[in-house]
Design an enzyme around this catalytic site. Structure first.
Site, short mmCIF file in Angstrom:
data_model
loop_
_atom_site.label_atom_id
_atom_site.label_comp_id
_atom_site.label_asym_id
_atom_site.label_seq_id
_atom_site.Cartn_x
_atom_site.Cartn_y
_atom_site.Cartn_z
NE ARG A 14 25.69 5.92 23.73
CZ ARG A 14 25.68 5.10 24.77
NH1 ARG A 14 25.15 3.88 24.64
NH2 ARG A 14 26.16 5.46 25.93
CB CYS A 38 21.94 -2.83 40.45
SG CYS A 38 23.00 -1.64 41.34
CE1 TYR A 92 26.48 -4.23 19.03
CE2 TYR A 92 26.32 -2.03 19.98
CZ TYR A 92 26.36 -3.41 20.14
OH TYR A 92 26.29 -3.96 21.39
NE ARG A 142 26.32 -0.31 33.17
CZ ARG A 142 26.10 -0.47 31.87
NH1 ARG A 142 26.06 0.56 31.06
NH2 ARG A 142 25.89 -1.66 31.37
#
Length: 642
Positions: free
Chosen positions: A220, A360, A172, A318
Site C-alpha cells: 500500500r 459506525c 509510516y 467505510r
C-alpha cells in the site's frame, strides 16, 4: 450491469471471487497485547458473510513497540497465531481471501501505548506527536526491523492468512525512508532515490522469502503525500518498478500523510472515487493489479471505475461498516437495500481519534456482531408499539421492533422522515445524509410498518391507538437566549428554520453560534451568495466536529467567504444591525440574525404521557442531545428491550 465488479481475479493462485475489497481500517478491537478477540474475529467474519472478495486486517504491529493505538492487532509473538488462525478459518468458510497488513508506524508510534520512544529514519517529530523526538535508527536497528517484518509475515502465514500487505502509505516507517519529507540521512539509507528505497526493498525481499511463492505480497502506498517536500505522483510512478522487481503482487493506492489526514480518510466533502485518477496513473506504469480506495460507497460507481480501466480492485472501507452485506445486495440488484456510508467519520475515525473502539453512526451492529445484547430476537409476546418521531432514532427503533415481531406504527409532524438528521443533509457536501433517511423509510416499507407523516401526536391520538409501549423520539428544541436585547425582533430566525426553508434570510446575515450547526448554516447561506458573519464565544468554531471533516468544513467556509469572529458574543440585536463584544466591539449590519446557540431535549409530550400512566421510553436527542449514531444505537437497543 456489474459483470466486471463480480468477475474473479487470481493472484498467486488465490482466487478473489469479486473485485470488492475491505482495505485496512483501524477499529481497536483486539487486546492490548495484540491478541485477536472474538469481537474482532466476528466483526471481520461479518464482511466475509456479506460477500467481500478480499478482506484485509487493520495495520498489524510487527513488534510490541510498533503501536500507534492501544488495541491494534499484533504478530510479534507466536502466541498471536492461534487467535488469528480461528479468525482466518472462519473467513475462509465464506469464500473470501484474507490478508494481514503489516506495519511499523515509525515516528508515528504512540509512546503511551508502545511504552518506548518511537523509531524513525531521521530524528524529526511527527506533526501530531511533536512532543517527542523519535530515535534515529542505527544500521543495526534497521536490519533488525527488516527481520521483524519477516518474522511477523511468517507468523501471518502460520495463522492462515493468504498473504500479507506492507503498509507503505500514510507516512509510516516504510514511506518515511522513501520520502525526503522525512528521510534526511546521508548514509546508505538516505540521499539518492535508490538509497532511500533500500529499506523498503529489503523488507519486501525478506517478507517474500519468509512467505514463499504461494502467498500474496501486497504493497500500500500514498500516491501523493500532499505535503511540501513529500512524495508526488511522479515520484510514486518512478518507484513502482523497483517494488515490482523486488516481489510485490499488487499495489493499493491511497493518498496523504498524517498532516493531510483529511484526504487520507476522506469525509463527505470529497467527491466519490476521488483517488481513481491517481490509481490510473499508477496503473499506467505496472502490470500488477491496482486497488483504489477513497469515498467509494456505491457498487455502481465501483464498477464504473473498473470499466474505465482506472483500477482492478475497489476498496470500500467505510462502506463495509455502514453495510457489510453490500456485495451480496449489489449482486442481487437490491441497491435500495444498501445502507450507504455518508462520510461523516463520527463513529469510525471520531471514536478512534478519541481513544475509543471504532463503530459506525449508521450501523449499530458494528463491533457488536458477537454481542448477544445486540442481536435480533423474535418475541413471543408481540406488543403494539407507538413511535413518536421519524428521526434516525425513532426509525431505528421501529426497524428493530418490527424485525423482532412487534406491531409498530410511527408518527411524525413533518412531511419528511429524518427529523433533524434530514435537515443536516441540506448544507453543502452533506446531501448523502438524506440517503440514510430514505434507506430507513424503504426498510420500514418492506417490513410493512406504517409511517404517518404530517400528523402531530396528541394525548387524544395516543388514546385512540392504545399502545402497549410508546417510544418518544421527539428530538430537541432550539435555545433562544432571552437575555440578549432584541432577540424577539422579526429579523431573528432559527437555524433549523433556515435549513428547512421555513424562512428566508436577507443578504446580510449574522449567525449567532459557531458550533457545528451554526457553521453549517453559515456555509449553506454563503453558498447562496449571502454575506455571512459567524459570532462565537469560544476560541474556535465547529469544535464539536471530528477533526478531518472539520478541516474540510473550515476550508469550505473560507472559500465561500464567511467572516468568523471568535471569543465574541452578541451584545444586542437592533433593527438592521447586531452589536457584538469581546475581542472586538463593533456594530455589524444585518438583515437577518440566525440563532444557532444550542438545543435542549424536548420531552413535554413524553412527560405528559408518562403522567397519564403509559409505558414511555425516551430516546435519541429527546433523551440526550448527541450525534445521530447515539440515537440509532439507543433506538436499536430500546426496541430489543421491549
Amino acid at each position: 450491469m456489474l459483470d466486471l465488479l463480480f468477475s474473479p481475479l487470481t493472484i498467486r493462485g488465490k482466487v478473489i471471487k469479486n473485485r470488492m475489497v475491505v482495505p485496512p481500517m483501524l477499529m481497536n478491537y483486539c487486546q492490548e497485547d495484540g491478541t485477536c478477540t472474538e469481537r474482532y474475529a466476528a466483526y471481520m467474519e461479518e464482511k466475509a458473510k456479506g460477500g467481500f472478495g478480499l478482506i484485509l486486517t487493520e495495520n498489524v504491529a510487527i513488534t510490541s513497540v510498533a503501536k500507534g493505538y492501544q488495541w491494534i492487532p499484533g504478530l510479534w509473538k507466536d502466541a498471536h497465531i492461534p487467535g488469528f488462525r480461528d479468525m482466518t478459518d472462519r473467513i475462509h468458510r465464506h469464500g473470501a481471501v484474507v490478508m494481514a497488513q503489516l506495519n511499523h508506524p515509525g515516528r508515528q508510534a504512540n509512546a503511551k501505548y508502545a511504552k518506548a520512544q518511537s523509531w524513525a529514519p531521521s530524528a524529526i517529530p511527527d506533526p501530531y506527536t511533536n512532543d517527542e523526538i523519535p530515535h534515529e535508527m542505527t544500521i543495526e536497528e534497521i536490519h533488525q526491523t527488516v527481520k521483524d517484518f519477516g518474522d511477523a509475515a511468517a507468523r501471518g502465514i502460520a495463522a492462515g492468512f493468504d498473504g500479507v500487505e506492507l503498509h507503505g502509505a500514510h507516512g509510516y516507517m516504510i514511506p518515511q525512508f522513501i520520502s525526503t519529507y522525512t528521510n534526511k540521512r546521508t548514509d546508505e539509507y538516505g540521499g539518492d532515490l535508490e538509497a532511500r528505497l533500500k529499506f523498503p526493498l529489503e523488507v519486501i525481499r525478506e517478507v517474500r522469502a519468509r512467505i514463499g511463492e504461494d502467498h500474496i505480497l501486497g504493497y500500500r502506498l500514498s500516491a501523493d503525500e500532499l505535503v511540501t517536500g513529500g512524495m508526488t505522483i511522479e515520484d510514486t510512478k518512478t518507484i513502482i518498478p523497483y517494488l515490482e522487481a523486488a516481489g510485490i503482487d499488487y499495489v493499493s493506492v491511497s493518498v496523504g500523510v498524517n498532516i493531510t489526514d483529511d484526504v487520507m480518510i476522506p469525509s463527505m466533502y470529497y467527491r466519490h472515487g476521488f483517488n481513481a485518477d491517481l490509481a490510473k496513473e499508477v496503473k499506467s506504469v505496472t502490470r500488477l493489479p491496482v486497488i483504489v480506495v477513497g469515498r467509494i460507497n456505491d457498487p455502481r460507481v465501483a464498477n464504473t471505475i473498473l470499466v474505465s480501466g482506472k483500477a482492478d480492485l475497489i476498496g470500500m472501507a467505510r462502506q463495509s461498516l455502514a453495510d457489510p452485506e453490500t456485495p451480496n445486495k449489489a449482486k442481487e440488484g437490491r441497491f435500495l437495500d444498501i445502507r450507504r456510508c455518508v462520510g461523516c467519520l463520527h463513529g469510525c475515525v471520531g471514536h478512534i481519534d478519541t481513544g475509543r473502539r471504532g463503530t459506525c453512526e449508521l450501523n449499530p451492529m458494528i463491533g457488536h456482531e458477537a454481542d448477544p445484547d445486540y442481536q435480533i430476537r423474535k418475541t413471543e409476546t408481540p406488543k403494539n408499539v407507538l413511535i413518536i418521531g421519524a428521526g434516525p432514532g425513532g426509525l431505528s427503533a421501529a426497524i428493530t421492533a418490527a424485525q423482532c415481531g412487534h406491531h409498530v406504527k410511527v408518527y411524525d409532524k413533518d412531511k419528511w422522515v429524518g427529523g433533524s438528521y434530514r435537515i443536516a443533509s441540506i448544507p453543502p457536501g452533506k446531501g448523502e445524509i438524506a440517503n440514510f433517511c430514505a434507506w430507513q423509510a424503504h426498510t420500514l416499507k418492506k417490513l410493512g410498518v406504517p409511517v404517518i407523516l404530517n400528523t402531530e401526536v396528541t394525548k387524544e391520538l395516543v388514546e385512540q391507538e392504545q399502545p402497549d409501549v410508546i417510544i418518544a423520539a421527539t428530538g430537541v428544541t432550539p435555545i433562544i437566549p432571552k437575555k440578549i436585547p432584541g432577540v424577539d425582533k422579526d429579523l431573528v430566525v432559527l437555524g433549523q428554520d433556515v435549513l428547512s426553508s421555513a424562512v428566508n434570510t436577507g443578504q446580510r446575515v449574522v449567525v449567532a453560534g459557531g458550533g457545528l450547526v451554526g457553521v453549517e448554516v453559515a456555509n449553506y447561506l454563503a453558498s447562496l451568495l449571502k454575506d455571512v458573519t459567524i459570532v462565537e464565544m469560544r476560541e474556535g468554531i465547529a469544535l464539536d466536529e471530528t477533526p478531518a471533516p472539520r478541516k474540510d468544513l473550515l476550508r469550505d467556509i473560507h472559500n465561500n467567504g464567511v467572516r468568523v469572529l471568535t471569543e465574541t458574543s452578541v451584545k444586542e440585536i437592533k433593527e438592521g444591525s447586531v452589536v457584538v463584544t469581546g475581542k472586538t466591539e463593533e456594530e455589524i449590519p444585518a438583515d437577518t440574525v440566525v440563532l444557532a446557540i444550542g438545543r435542549v431535549s424536548n420531552t413535554v409530550l413524553a412527560d405528559q404521557l408518562k403522567e397519564a400512566g403509559y409505558d414511555v421510553r425516551i430516546i435519541g436527542d429527546a433523551h440526550t442531545p448527541a450525534l445521530a449514531g447515539a440515537a440509532n444505537r439507543e433506538g436499536h437497543l430500546t426496541a430489543l428491550s421491549l
